[in-house]
Design an enzyme around this catalytic site. Structure first.
Site, PDB file in Angstrom:
ATOM      1  N   HIS A 189      34.422  -4.972   2.066  1.00  0.00           N
ATOM      2  CA  HIS A 189      33.718  -4.214   2.898  1.00  0.00           C
ATOM      3  C   HIS A 189      32.270  -3.858   2.547  1.00  0.00           C
ATOM      4  O   HIS A 189      31.190  -3.575   3.047  1.00  0.00           O
ATOM      5  CB  HIS A 189      35.018  -3.386   3.599  1.00  0.00           C
ATOM      6  CG  HIS A 189      34.292  -2.537   4.896  1.00  0.00           C
ATOM      7  ND1 HIS A 189      34.152  -2.728   6.470  1.00  0.00           N
ATOM      8  CD2 HIS A 189      33.597  -1.703   4.632  1.00  0.00           C
ATOM      9  CE1 HIS A 189      33.483  -1.408   6.495  1.00  0.00           C
ATOM     10  NE2 HIS A 189      32.902  -0.739   5.925  1.00  0.00           N
ATOM     11  N   CYS A 486      27.235 -23.424   0.905  1.00  0.00           N
ATOM     12  CA  CYS A 486      28.042 -22.545   1.944  1.00  0.00           C
ATOM     13  C   CYS A 486      28.853 -21.420   1.393  1.00  0.00           C
ATOM     14  O   CYS A 486      28.909 -20.455   2.547  1.00  0.00           O
ATOM     15  CB  CYS A 486      28.322 -23.047   2.939  1.00  0.00           C
ATOM     16  SG  CYS A 486      29.933 -23.730   2.744  1.00  0.00           S
TER      17      CYS A 486
HETATM   18  C1  PEP Z   1      34.058 -20.770   0.425  1.00  0.00           C
HETATM   19  O1  PEP Z   1      35.362 -20.596   0.553  1.00  0.00           O
HETATM   20  O2  PEP Z   1      32.693 -20.393  -0.311  1.00  0.00           O
HETATM   21  C2  PEP Z   1      33.690 -20.601   1.649  1.00  0.00           C
HETATM   22  C3  PEP Z   1      32.737 -20.917   2.247  1.00  0.00           C
HETATM   23  O3  PEP Z   1      34.680 -20.914   2.985  1.00  0.00           O
HETATM   24  P1  PEP Z   1      35.300 -19.402   3.431  1.00  0.00           P
HETATM   25  O4  PEP Z   1      34.608 -18.433   2.280  1.00  0.00           O
HETATM   26  O5  PEP Z   1      35.130 -19.272   4.557  1.00  0.00           O
HETATM   27  O6  PEP Z   1      36.647 -19.350   2.895  1.00  0.00           O
END
Ligand code: PEP
Ligand code: MG
Length: 554
Positions: A189, A486
């Protein structure tokens, strides 16, 4: 070198210098165990309680009125808890039996916390807020300072074990210039709030308790180093330098490219139409990750195809004419969905989650892909669709057939080490991949991404993770297919340059990170990116990787 320095996990870059500010102590009150308020005084005790709760609610509402967005919502919701009829009633019932008001507040909170926990989901998450309200009301009753963050007279650095939502909502970034916590990980958080405020943040600083209130410290949110009582002049010039970098970021408006003109798309991670529209205020070129599961966390039943299509269309419309990458439901583990309920799993992060749900509930994925196809009808750009938690080429091929059959562009996430190792085979089956560095790091390092104790392991600068990213990027280059990142790694300007040097073609993260990443990239040549990538790959640990890359890039 500083005489004394502490080390934590860097979360939001930038430099801040100032006195350490600890939040007010939580009030200590030990109930006597006996109901000792004389009968004739019980009404007055009940009034004392009601007034204390109203005073706390009033102060929270006052702060809400000076805040906006999420901060205002958090503060109003917490104020609502302080005046909740059920909670106030439960406390007053005890006072009527002779229990002192602070003890009654504590007992009523225990009763409601047990109830919230039993209800699970979002209600269970409200237990932290309820405990926070209890502490504020008890402090008011005892006449001691309200716990939480005091408003400092001079710009200060907030240091704490961890921060409750009401502590951080509405913080003024001109007075609280950085956040440092002993607990918490890069996705905690505290980290989210720091990103929203755009102030440097370091978490998991294990020896933070040794920093006394008022001690002057320098926080480096890029390296995670906290210097204690540093040379004042040097500290000020580092703050100045970081301010210049921040100004360059504020002035940067895209599109993403290196100093020598090599294009790298800078994209946004979003959760629904609202966050997608908000993302358009930042210099992003589209959506690199639409986490569809986040829109349905509170849903007991599967949303209809129509409802889903309308939601997905909102995101497509927010970025009309631009790239939008939609991820199919990543249900399970830290993001359980009630309508995709799984039997209790002993180790859900390694269980039936992400695309694996399709083996148990194939209809849920079918409905979602139908909804995405419907949302894409007449859209000016065909959305890209990717599946989370793919481990091998067979799964990728099966998913791609479903997506292409609906006229959409098919990809998968690379977030399991097996998929990174087998990237050439996987990429041969799909049109693109996107590397989820949050999970890829968790699984490569066998370290829970939610664990504060393991934050040093889940550092995205881990050379092992970078080597896997390099393998995927190489495969993308060989096959001429896009390889995005991402995960949160794409939000770190230095690491973003390293990722580009490894061959990554797009970077998607929280939209607030976009400007700093884009500005840094615009000042860096492709050669520097490649050199920094090589140095980071050859490093033995995350700190050495970061230092080696910084020596080339800064
Ligand atoms: C990740 O695992 O890097 C990702 C982008 O997916 P999430 O954070 O939603 O698991
Ligand atoms: Mg993931």
């Amino acid at each position: 070198m500083p005489t004394t320095a502490l080390k934590g996990t860097p979360v939001v870059g930038g430099i801040a210098y100032g006195p350490a500010l600890w939040p007010g102590e939580r009030p200590v009150y030990s109930p006597s165990g006996s109901a000792d308020v004389p009968e004739g005084e019980r009404d007055a005790e009940a009034n004392r309680f009601t007034e204390a709760a109203a005073a706390v609610a009033g102060r929270l509402r006052e702060r809400a009125s000076h805040s906006s967005g999420v901060a205002a919502e958090v503060l109003s919701a917490t104020a609502g808890l302080a005046e909740d009829r059920g909670w106030v009633g439960a406390a007053k019932k005890r006072i009527a039996k002779g229990v002192r008001a602070p003890a009654a507040a504590i007992a009523a909170t225990e009763e409601f916390a047990a109830l919230f926990t039993k209800l699970g989901g979002l209600m269970a998450e409200r237990v932290t807020d309820l405990n926070d309200v209890r502490d504020r009301v008890v402090a008011e009753l005892l006449g001691v300072p309200e716990p939480g963050v005091p408003v400092p007279d001079t710009p200060s650095i907030l240091v704490a074990d961890d921060l409750a939502p009401a502590d951080t909502a509405g913080l003024d970034p001109s007075l609280v210039t950085a956040l440092v916590t002993r607990l918490g990980g890069p996705t905690s958080h505290t980290a989210i709030i720091a990103r929203q405020l755009g102030i440097p943040c370091v978490v998991a600083v294990s020896e933070l308790a040794d920093v006394a209130a008022g001690t002057t410290i320098l926080v480096d949110g890029t390296t995670g180093v906290i210097e204690i009582e540093p040379d004042a002049e040097q500290a000020r010039s580092r703050v100045e330098e970081s301010r210049r970098i921040a100004q360059a970021a504020a002035a940067w408006s895209g599109p993403g490219r290196t100093a020598d003109g090599h294009s790298v798309s800078i994209l946004a991670n979003v959760a629904d139409g609202t966050s997608a529209r908000a993302a358009t205020d930042h210099p992003v070129e589209g959506v690199g990750l639409f986490r569809t599961e986040l829109a349905f966390l509170d849903r007991a039943d599967e949303p209809s195809v129509d409802e889903q299509a309308a939601l997905y269309r909102e995101v497509i419309d927010a970025f009309d004419g631009h790239k939008v990458v939609i991820r199919t439901l990543d249900a399970g583990s830290d993001k359980p969905l009630k309508f995709v309920s799984q039997e209790h799993e002993p180790n859900p992060a390694m269980g039936v989650r992400g695309n694996r749900i399709a083996s148990v509930h194939p209809e849920i994925r079918t409905h979602q892909l139908d909804a995405i196809a419907r949302a894409a009808e007449n859209a000016s750009v065909t959305p890209w669709v990717m599946a989370p938690m793919i481990a091998g080429a067979g799964e990728a091929e099966e998913f791609a057939a479903e997506v292409r059959g609906r006229g959409l562009v098919a990809g998968v996430m690379i977030e399991i080490p097996a998929a990174a190792v087998l990237a050439p085979a996987i990429l041969s089956k799909v049109d693109f991949v996107s590397i989820g560095t949050n999970d890829l790091t968790q699984y490569t390092m066998a370290a829970d991404r939610m664990s504060a104790e393991l934050a040093a392991f889940t550092d995205p600068w881990q050379p092992a993770v970078l080597n896997l990213v390099a393998n995927v990027a190489r495969a993308g280059k060989d096959l001429g297919k896009p390889v995005g990142v991402c995960g949160e790694a794409a939000a770190d300007p230095l690491l973003a340059c390293v990722l580009v040097g490894l061959g990554v073609t797009s970077l998607s993260s929280a939209p607030v990170a976009a400007a700093a990443v884009g500005a840094r990239l615009s000042q860096t040549t492709s050669d520097q990116c490649r050199e920094a990538a090589e140095a980071a790959l050859a490093a033995e640990d995350p700190e050495a990787a970061r230092t080696a890359a910084a020596a080339i890039l800064l």
